[in-house]
Design a protein around this motif. Structure first.
Motif, PDB file in Angstrom:
ATOM      1  N   ALA A  35     -19.781 -13.757  -4.664  1.00 39.30           N
ATOM      2  CA  ALA A  35     -20.068 -12.688  -5.620  1.00 39.30           C
ATOM      3  C   ALA A  35     -20.581 -13.262  -6.934  1.00 39.30           C
ATOM      4  O   ALA A  35     -21.479 -12.692  -7.569  1.00 39.30           O
ATOM      5  N   SER A  36     -20.024 -14.402  -7.361  1.00 44.85           N
ATOM      6  CA  SER A  36     -20.476 -15.044  -8.598  1.00 44.85           C
ATOM      7  C   SER A  36     -21.922 -15.507  -8.472  1.00 44.85           C
ATOM      8  O   SER A  36     -22.727 -15.320  -9.394  1.00 44.85           O
ATOM      9  N   LEU A  37     -22.243 -16.101  -7.333  1.00 46.08           N
ATOM     10  CA  LEU A  37     -23.611 -16.565  -7.120  1.00 46.08           C
ATOM     11  C   LEU A  37     -24.574 -15.388  -7.039  1.00 46.08           C
ATOM     12  O   LEU A  37     -25.701 -15.459  -7.559  1.00 46.08           O
ATOM     13  N   LEU A  38     -24.133 -14.313  -6.425  1.00 47.64           N
ATOM     14  CA  LEU A  38     -24.964 -13.106  -6.348  1.00 47.64           C
ATOM     15  C   LEU A  38     -25.188 -12.525  -7.737  1.00 47.64           C
ATOM     16  O   LEU A  38     -26.299 -12.070  -8.070  1.00 47.64           O
ATOM     17  N   LEU A  39     -24.154 -12.541  -8.572  1.00 52.08           N
ATOM     18  CA  LEU A  39     -24.283 -12.050  -9.940  1.00 52.08           C
ATOM     19  C   LEU A  39     -25.272 -12.894 -10.731  1.00 52.08           C
ATOM     20  O   LEU A  39     -26.120 -12.360 -11.470  1.00 52.08           O
ATOM     21  N   LEU A  40     -25.185 -14.212 -10.583  1.00 55.88           N
ATOM     22  CA  LEU A  40     -26.131 -15.098 -11.266  1.00 55.88           C
ATOM     23  C   LEU A  40     -27.554 -14.816 -10.810  1.00 55.88           C
ATOM     24  O   LEU A  40     -28.485 -14.757 -11.635  1.00 55.88           O
ATOM     25  N   THR A  41     -27.742 -14.637  -9.509  1.00 56.78           N
ATOM     26  CA  THR A  41     -29.074 -14.342  -8.977  1.00 56.78           C
ATOM     27  C   THR A  41     -29.609 -13.029  -9.549  1.00 56.78           C
ATOM     28  O   THR A  41     -30.786 -12.929  -9.921  1.00 56.78           O
ATOM     29  N   ALA A  42     -28.734 -12.027  -9.640  1.00 57.83           N
ATOM     30  CA  ALA A  42     -29.141 -10.736 -10.197  1.00 57.83           C
ATOM     31  C   ALA A  42     -29.558 -10.872 -11.657  1.00 57.83           C
ATOM     32  O   ALA A  42     -30.549 -10.273 -12.101  1.00 57.83           O
ATOM     33  N   VAL A  43     -28.806 -11.667 -12.411  1.00 59.83           N
ATOM     34  CA  VAL A  43     -29.148 -11.880 -13.823  1.00 59.83           C
ATOM     35  C   VAL A  43     -30.507 -12.559 -13.942  1.00 59.83           C
ATOM     36  O   VAL A  43     -31.352 -12.162 -14.764  1.00 59.83           O
ATOM     37  N   VAL A  44     -30.737 -13.586 -13.120  1.00 58.53           N
ATOM     38  CA  VAL A  44     -32.021 -14.300 -13.159  1.00 58.53           C
ATOM     39  C   VAL A  44     -33.169 -13.361 -12.803  1.00 58.53           C
ATOM     40  O   VAL A  44     -34.241 -13.397 -13.424  1.00 58.53           O
ATOM     41  N   PRO A  84     -35.972 -11.003 -16.911  1.00 59.10           N
ATOM     42  CA  PRO A  84     -37.330 -10.850 -17.464  1.00 59.10           C
ATOM     43  C   PRO A  84     -37.650  -9.439 -17.925  1.00 59.10           C
ATOM     44  O   PRO A  84     -38.550  -9.253 -18.754  1.00 59.10           O
ATOM     45  N   LEU A  85     -36.940  -8.435 -17.408  1.00 61.27           N
ATOM     46  CA  LEU A  85     -37.192  -7.058 -17.833  1.00 61.27           C
ATOM     47  C   LEU A  85     -36.884  -6.863 -19.317  1.00 61.27           C
ATOM     48  O   LEU A  85     -37.462  -5.978 -19.965  1.00 61.27           O
ATOM     49  N   GLY A  86     -35.969  -7.693 -19.842  1.00 66.02           N
ATOM     50  CA  GLY A  86     -35.608  -7.583 -21.251  1.00 66.02           C
ATOM     51  C   GLY A  86     -36.269  -8.616 -22.137  1.00 66.02           C
ATOM     52  O   GLY A  86     -36.039  -8.623 -23.353  1.00 66.02           O
ATOM     53  N   ALA A 139     -35.083 -20.451  -9.938  1.00 62.17           N
ATOM     54  CA  ALA A 139     -34.784 -20.862  -8.565  1.00 62.17           C
ATOM     55  C   ALA A 139     -34.062 -22.207  -8.542  1.00 62.17           C
ATOM     56  O   ALA A 139     -33.124 -22.416  -7.754  1.00 62.17           O
ATOM     57  N   LEU A 140     -34.493 -23.132  -9.414  1.00 61.62           N
ATOM     58  CA  LEU A 140     -33.846 -24.443  -9.485  1.00 61.62           C
ATOM     59  C   LEU A 140     -32.392 -24.301  -9.927  1.00 61.62           C
ATOM     60  O   LEU A 140     -31.498 -24.979  -9.382  1.00 61.62           O
ATOM     61  N   LEU A 141     -32.124 -23.432 -10.887  1.00 60.90           N
ATOM     62  CA  LEU A 141     -30.757 -23.228 -11.368  1.00 60.90           C
ATOM     63  C   LEU A 141     -29.875 -22.644 -10.269  1.00 60.90           C
ATOM     64  O   LEU A 141     -28.739 -23.101 -10.069  1.00 60.90           O
ATOM     65  N   ILE A 142     -30.375 -21.643  -9.557  1.00 68.84           N
ATOM     66  CA  ILE A 142     -29.590 -21.047  -8.472  1.00 68.84           C
ATOM     67  C   ILE A 142     -29.295 -22.087  -7.401  1.00 68.84           C
ATOM     68  O   ILE A 142     -28.177 -22.160  -6.868  1.00 68.84           O
ATOM     69  N   LEU A 143     -30.292 -22.915  -7.072  1.00 73.81           N
ATOM     70  CA  LEU A 143     -30.086 -23.974  -6.084  1.00 73.81           C
ATOM     71  C   LEU A 143     -29.040 -24.973  -6.563  1.00 73.81           C
ATOM     72  O   LEU A 143     -28.155 -25.390  -5.789  1.00 73.81           O
ATOM     73  N   ALA A 144     -29.111 -25.368  -7.844  1.00 76.94           N
ATOM     74  CA  ALA A 144     -28.150 -26.328  -8.391  1.00 76.94           C
ATOM     75  C   ALA A 144     -26.731 -25.765  -8.349  1.00 76.94           C
ATOM     76  O   ALA A 144     -25.777 -26.471  -7.982  1.00 76.94           O
TER      77      ALA A 144
END
Length: 312
Positions: free
Chosen positions: A7-16, A20-22, A163-168
């Motif tokens: 869930a934490s990783l999914l939340l990070l992905t959603a934020v990434v 850009p919308l903001g 993408a690099l951050l999510i992978l890391a």
């Protein structure tokens, strides 16, 4: 943690994905990209400091080696950027492996001084080898090309760094939840006790030191191509202190805490532009106040405050 790893990783992905919308202009995108680069380095550094309990005040040196490896090989010798990035990571990995065994035998402030020495040596070499590195003024770096396409513009680089951050983070979380992660926590808790139960403490410390250095090298290589200009300042002592401050402020032994710390302390100089000349003093004050009032770091402290309420 309050929420599980997936869930934490999914939340990070959603934020990434949604951030850009903001971000209404390229300046905000640029700050987000710089925060992403710092976060990647801090995720690797957190494995070393937060989970293995080994301090490093020279990780900016590995970041600088990766940056200059790509800069020199691509701009001077016309290597493909991907090959230059992998070569830089390999060189940093080998160097970290050769240095890790002798210096990781040290503890406490002796280890801190040894890693500080590594960073200072790298910084001096980058400043003095003017024919290769351009000296204190730095050097220009050619754009990053992949399959004939040039990565250009803040919008493109935002997705690359995201993408690099999510992978890391994904790699870090999987390592932490593996037997290797449990061994690292045992080393952090007590090396003597870990050795008694059969943990090869030296091998695990060397492994995590090399891994964290490679994280920094890859981020440095991509950073060089993104900015198009690299200078020895990105490998000096203050950059290393900044990275350690980000990890400690966000929360040691917290992967997402390292990300939060990197983001906040990257944004802080932009918010407090009035105090830009006193950036090092502000970072020092943040480190001091964090250790006094939030010894576990920002994110673990917030989790500790919210957890009892949820149970109640």
């Amino acid at each position: 943690m309050l929420i599980n790893r997936n869930a934490s990783l999914l939340l990070l992905t959603a934020v990434v994905v949604l951030l850009p919308l903001g971000l209404t202009n390229n300046f905000y995108l640029d700050v987000a990209i710089l925060a992403g680069f710092n976060a990647v380095v801090c995720v690797g550094l957190n494995l070393l400091i937060g989970y293995a309990g080994q301090i490093s005040l020279g990780h900016a040196g590995f970041f600088g080696i990766g940056a200059y490896a790509s800069g020199v090989l691509v701009s001077t010798y016309k290597w493909p950027p991907v090959l230059a990035l992998l070569t830089g990571a390999l060189v940093v990995g080998i160097l970290a492996f050769l240095l890790a065994k002798p210096i990781l035998r040290l503890k406490g402030h002796y280890l801190a001084m040894a890693t500080l020495g590594i960073g200072i040596i790298v910084s001096i070499i980058l400043r003095t080898e003017t024919k290769v590195t351009g000296g204190p003024d730095g050097m220009m770096v050619d754009p990053f090309t992949l399959f004939g396409f040039e990565l250009y513009g803040e919008k493109v680089w935002y997705w690359v760094v995201g993408a690099l951050l999510i992978l890391a983070v994904w790699l870090s979380l999987n390592l932490i939840d593996s037997p290797v992660g449990r061994a690292l926590r045992a080393v952090h808790g007590s090396e003597v006790a870990a050795e008694v139960v059969g943990v090869d403490t030296t091998s695990y410390k060397v492994m995590v030191f090399v891994l964290s250095a490679v994280f920094a090298s890859v981020a440095g290589s991509l950073f060089a191509h993104y900015t198009g200009l690299i200078t020895p300042a990105k490998a000096d002592f203050f950059k290393s202190i900044e990275l350690v401050t980000m990890v400690v402020f966000g929360g040691m032994a917290s992967t997402f805490g390292a990300v939060v710390g990197a983001v906040i302390l990257t944004l802080l100089p932009q918010v407090l532009t009035v105090f830009q000349d006193y950036q090092e003093m502000v970072l020092g004050a943040i480190m001091m106040l964090t250790m006094v009032f939030m010894p576990k770091g920002l994110l673990p402290t917030l989790e500790g405050l919210l957890t009892p309420r949820r149970r109640a």
